[in-house]
Each structure stands twice: as structure tokens, then as C-alpha cells.
Design a protein around this motif. Structure first.
Motif, PDB file in Angstrom:
ATOM      1  N   GLY A  38     -63.282 -45.834  -5.281  1.00  0.00           N
ATOM      2  CA  GLY A  38     -62.115 -46.668  -5.065  1.00  0.00           C
ATOM      3  C   GLY A  38     -62.492 -47.951  -4.357  1.00  0.00           C
ATOM      4  O   GLY A  38     -63.626 -48.415  -4.447  1.00  0.00           O
ATOM      5  N   ASN A  39     -61.548 -48.486  -3.628  1.00  0.00           N
ATOM      6  CA  ASN A  39     -61.781 -49.721  -2.887  1.00  0.00           C
ATOM      7  C   ASN A  39     -60.981 -49.655  -1.592  1.00  0.00           C
ATOM      8  O   ASN A  39     -59.777 -49.406  -1.618  1.00  0.00           O
ATOM      9  N   GLY A  40     -61.671 -49.788  -0.455  1.00  0.00           N
ATOM     10  CA  GLY A  40     -60.991 -49.683   0.833  1.00  0.00           C
ATOM     11  C   GLY A  40     -60.545 -48.270   1.153  1.00  0.00           C
ATOM     12  O   GLY A  40     -59.499 -48.080   1.783  1.00  0.00           O
ATOM     13  N   GLU A  42     -62.756 -45.762   2.550  1.00  0.00           N
ATOM     14  CA  GLU A  42     -63.716 -45.041   3.377  1.00  0.00           C
ATOM     15  C   GLU A  42     -63.017 -44.252   4.482  1.00  0.00           C
ATOM     16  O   GLU A  42     -63.385 -43.094   4.749  1.00  0.00           O
ATOM     17  N   GLU A  60     -67.464 -47.807  -3.175  1.00  0.00           N
ATOM     18  CA  GLU A  60     -66.378 -48.783  -3.135  1.00  0.00           C
ATOM     19  C   GLU A  60     -66.763 -50.047  -3.896  1.00  0.00           C
ATOM     20  O   GLU A  60     -67.875 -50.555  -3.762  1.00  0.00           O
ATOM     21  N   ASP A  61     -65.812 -50.537  -4.667  1.00  0.00           N
ATOM     22  CA  ASP A  61     -66.004 -51.787  -5.400  1.00  0.00           C
ATOM     23  C   ASP A  61     -64.635 -52.230  -5.904  1.00  0.00           C
ATOM     24  O   ASP A  61     -63.767 -51.385  -6.180  1.00  0.00           O
ATOM     25  N   GLY A  62     -64.451 -53.526  -6.021  1.00  0.00           N
ATOM     26  CA  GLY A  62     -63.181 -54.027  -6.531  1.00  0.00           C
ATOM     27  C   GLY A  62     -62.852 -53.501  -7.906  1.00  0.00           C
ATOM     28  O   GLY A  62     -61.684 -53.302  -8.251  1.00  0.00           O
ATOM     29  N   ASN A  65     -60.828 -50.236  -7.896  1.00  0.00           N
ATOM     30  CA  ASN A  65     -59.525 -50.216  -7.233  1.00  0.00           C
ATOM     31  C   ASN A  65     -58.518 -49.397  -8.027  1.00  0.00           C
ATOM     32  O   ASN A  65     -57.720 -48.651  -7.462  1.00  0.00           O
ATOM     33  N   LYS A 169     -71.836 -44.112   2.662  1.00  0.00           N
ATOM     34  CA  LYS A 169     -71.574 -45.116   1.629  1.00  0.00           C
ATOM     35  C   LYS A 169     -72.710 -45.084   0.610  1.00  0.00           C
ATOM     36  O   LYS A 169     -73.886 -44.988   0.973  1.00  0.00           O
TER      37      LYS A 169
END
Length: 246
Positions: A38-40, A42, A60-62, A65, A169
Motif C-alpha cells: 500500500g502507501n502510508g 506502515e 510502500e509505493d504510490g 495506493n 520495510k
């Protein structure tokens, strides 16, 4: 030996079947890792430790999302190649079954879909899955690694487990992504039919397309609304029930 559970979340909220999958993975006498994409997300990922995930891997990566099968497959396949788990478990949701099939093809790995249980016999993963509309239960031995299993929601009771867990991460190698989400619309206030503990269902006996009585009862009971095959078929022919009932 490691078992990897690929978590499913929407806007940082995990689907219940993710906790069920981690609970099932704990029974395989292996170290359980969970992968969160996802994104944001963690901070939210740490919640999986309460259900027994020893290591929580966060990618995580845009581009992650919103769920797209090509981005999620690229990242998950890369992580699986690095940790080499004996089994990969996902929830048998619409998203999970699509992702499991892609991973099985990408990794040339055996797969069992919509399973109600998963076990280890020696070093081999054995899954139980209904067939012929639930008339029989097949015991399927998965030859090769990793064994990819999608677990049917509500077949395992999610249980918390006290264990030390770490959040790590990992690099999100998104790769070539051709699918893009332009917009999305999520229904709020309704219980997901696949994860509901109570379902209030109507069918031909409703006498038409008015399901208001069913919906009112479901609201009181905190239940999901379902429909029989006859009602769904009638809707597909344009003569009955609304599209919300499936």
C-alpha cells in the motif's frame, strides 16, 4: 520454514480474512511472515503482530495506493523470490483470488483456491477445498513451492496470539504497471457479504424487487443482505431484485 500471508487492506483497514489467514498459517508449525502492500500503511501494519505474524514486511509505493493486479503481483512475486516461503496464503476474496492466480502463473507454483483449511503433512502443503457446490470436500496435496492457497472467509476463527513481531520495510519493485485506477467509490455502512456472521436472504418469496423488509431486518441484526439464486437470475433477466443483492 516460512509461511507468507499477503494481507488485504482498504485505506489502512485490514479485512477480517487477513487475521483468519494469519491464524491458519500459525497452525503450519512455521514462522509466519505477513506482507502488506500500500502507501502510508506502515503504522497500521503493526496490528498484524497481535495475530501471530513474527515479521511484518511493508512495501510502500504510490503505485500501490489502490489495488491493481499487475503492481501487486510484481511486488509480491519479488518479495516471495527473496524469502522463499513454503506457502503463500491470501484471503479468497475477489482481490485475493485474482492475485493468487497471477502469482501461481508467474512463479509456476501450485495453487488451491477457496480453501476451508490448510495443513502440513511432512514438508508438503495439503489444502481442503469444497467442490461441486460444497457436496464434497477434496484434500489437495500441492507439489512444489511455494504452495499458493486462498482461504475462504469465515472458515477459520481469527485468534490473537502474543508474540514478538518486527516491522520491516522492503523495496517495492513495482515494475511495469499498465492498469491505473482513475476513481473509486466505496459503499459505507454495509457489511461485506463475504465476511458477515449473519446474512438475511430473500428470494422468489419476496414476490418482486422490493427488498426493503429484508434490508430493514438486516440493519436491526447487524447483518448483510443476500439473495437466493432465483432472485439473482430474475435480476439478470431484468425482472426482479436490485443489483445490491447478490
Amino acid at each position: 520454514m516460512t509461511v507468507l500471508v499477503i494481507a488485504e487492506q482498504v485505506d489502512g483497514v485490514f479485512r477480517k480474512v487477513t487475521f483468519e489467514a494469519i491464524t491458519a498459517a500459525r497452525t503450519l508449525d512455521s514462522e509466519v511472515h505477513a506482507l502488506v502492500l500500500g502507501n502510508g500503511i506502515e503504522a497500521a501494519a503493526a496490528e498484524l503482530g497481535a495475530y501471530g505474524a513474527a515479521k511484518i514486511l511493508v512495501a510502500e509505493d504510490g503505485a500501490l495506493n489502490d489495488y491493481t493486479v499487475d503492481a501487486y503481483t510484481n511486488v509480491a512475486a519479488d518479495v516471495i523470490g527473496q524469502i522463499n516461503p513454503a506457502a503463500v496464503i491470501v484471503g479468497a476474496t475477489t482481490q485475493g483470488k485474482e492475485l493468487a492466480a497471477r502469482l501461481s502463473a508467474r512463479l509456476d507454483a501450485p495453487m488451491a483456491s477457496d480453501c476451508t483449511a490448510v495443513n502440513m503433512e511432512g514438508d508438503q502443503v495439503v489444502a481442503i477445498r469444497p467442490m461441486y457446490g460444497g457436496k464434497i470436500l477434496a484434500e489437495v496435496a500441492l507439489v512444489g513451492t511455494p504452495a499458493v492457497v486462498s482461504l475462504r472467509p469465515n472458515t477459520v476463527t481469527a485468534k490473537e496470539a502474543s508474540s514478538d513481531s518486527t516491522v520491516e520495510k522492503v523495496t517495492a519493485n513495482v515494475g511495469d504497471v499498465r492498469i491505473q485506477v482513475k476513481s473509486k467509490q466505496l459503499e459505507s455502512g454495509k457489511i461485506d457479504l463475504t465476511e458477515a456472521e449473519i446474512v438475511v436472504s430473500g428470494g422468489r418469496g419476496m414476490g418482486g424487487d422490493d427488498f426493503s423488509a429484508i434490508e430493514a431486518l438486516a440493519k436491526v441484526l447487524g447483518a448483510a443482505v443476500g439473495a437466493s439464486r432465483s432472485a439473482v437470475l430474475s435480476y439478470s433477466e431484468g425482472t426482479s431484485t436490485s443489483a445490491d443483492h447478490r
